[in-house]
Design an enzyme around this catalytic site. Structure first.
Site, PDB file in Angstrom:
ATOM      1  N   CYS A 203       0.832  -1.204   0.000  1.00 30.41           N
ATOM      2  CA  CYS A 203       0.000   0.000   0.000  1.00 30.41           C
ATOM      3  C   CYS A 203       0.871   1.261   0.000  1.00 30.41           C
ATOM      4  O   CYS A 203       1.557   1.555   0.980  1.00 30.41           O
ATOM      5  CB  CYS A 203      -0.919  -0.014   1.224  1.00 30.41           C
TER       6      CYS A 203
ATOM      7  N   CYS B 218      -0.019   3.915   2.619  1.00 32.23           N
ATOM      8  CA  CYS B 218       0.409   3.458   3.949  1.00 32.23           C
ATOM      9  C   CYS B 218       1.852   3.863   4.221  1.00 32.23           C
ATOM     10  O   CYS B 218       2.214   4.253   5.344  1.00 32.23           O
ATOM     11  CB  CYS B 218       0.278   1.937   4.058  1.00 32.23           C
TER      12      CYS B 218
END
Length: 299
Positions: free
Chosen positions: A47, A50
């Site tokens: 991600c 993230c």
């Protein structure tokens, strides 16, 4: 309670920020949140957002002096609680207090918004030790305890030799005490582009003192012979300002402006602004002087 001057031990980062799991969720999040807020960062290695958010969360949590904890949970390895909390996209962040989720957000946020999120849980972080010392120094200055202020500023400077507030405050103390050489040495410790009210005032006062006449008598005699001698009055103001007698200097400069505001390419007004800076923006000298200047300019 930690006294001024004592070292406050920082909470180890490993105790505040940890990799979590479904197996440890009850202990690391639910039970731990009964003692202090716990932020849970649901993320995954693939991600991109993230990777932007997690370092920001870590930075903010680490700056809170142990007031909040962060638990990071990789949803690929630990899907259980992410499923129970209906995490549908990542990053997703939840805040737990007293065993319950109380707030949250999705997506990568800038640091300012992350800090606002954390501040709602904990309030702002307690003042650091150096901030406490600087507050004590400022209070001493306001009470005209220059010696006490100088000691506190010096202590703060020992803690952080680059702290501009400590540099400016200590330089100002030496300036008030009449030690211009030491004031200049301390002020020189700050970068040339550093900004601080005490530092700015010290630099302005040193500039006024540099090259100023040490005697006022010749100018006073010239004014006694001719009160309209603006150059003599201007030179007298310079000598007074160089001695730190800012109120008297401002009065003479304002007298010149009242008589002929354009005299010598507005030299009196320009010098008056330097005197205001040296006296300090909130000083009685500056406040009263600005009121009179306004009345002169707009009359």
């Amino acid at each position: 309670m930690t006294l001024i001057g004592e070292q406050t031990p920082a909470a180890p980062v490993g105790d505040l920020i940890k990799e979590g799991s479904d197996a440890g969720f009850m202990a690391d999040v639910i039970e731990a949140s009964r003692h202090q807020p716990v932020i849970v960062d649901f993320w995954a290695t693939w991600c991109g957002p993230c990777r932007q958010l997690t370092p920001t969360l870590e930075k903010v949590v680490a700056s809170m002096n142990g007031a909040v904890k962060l638990v990071k949970i990789d949803v690929d390895k630990n899907p259980g609680y992410a499923g129970q909390l209906r995490v549908q996209s990542i990053p997703t962040v939840y805040a737990f207090v007293d065993g319950q989720p109380v707030d949250g957000f999705q997506g990568a946020l800038p640091e300012s918004q992350v800090r606002q999120f954390v501040d709602k849980l904990t309030g702002p972080p307690p003042p650091s030790e150096i901030d406490q010392v600087l507050t004590m120094a400022r209070e001493s200055m306001e009470l005209n305890d220059i010696g006490g202020a100088a000691q506190a500023f010096a202590h703060a400077l020992q803690m952080d030799q680059t702290n501009v507030k400590a540099i400016g405050g200590l330089a100002r103390c030496y300036l008030i005490g009449g030690d211009l050489e030491q004031a200049a040495q301390i002020a020189a410790m700050a970068p040339a582009d550093a900004k601080d009210p005490d530092l700015d005032a010290t630099r302005a006062a040193l500039a006024l003192a540099d090259g100023a006449a040490s005697e006022t008598t010749p100018f006073e005699q010239a004014l006694a012979a001719n009160p309209e001698d603006h150059q003599a009055r201007f030179d007298l103001a310079g000598a007074l300002a160089g001695q730190g007698r800012f109120e008297e200097a401002a009065t003479h400069l304002l007298d010149i402006i009242a008589a002929d505001r354009a005299w010598n390419d507005e030299a009196a007004r320009k010098q008056l602004l330097v005197v205001f800076e040296a006296a300090g923006a909130t000083s009685d000298v500056t406040r009263a002087g600005r009121r009179r200047l306004s009345s002169i300019l707009f009359s």
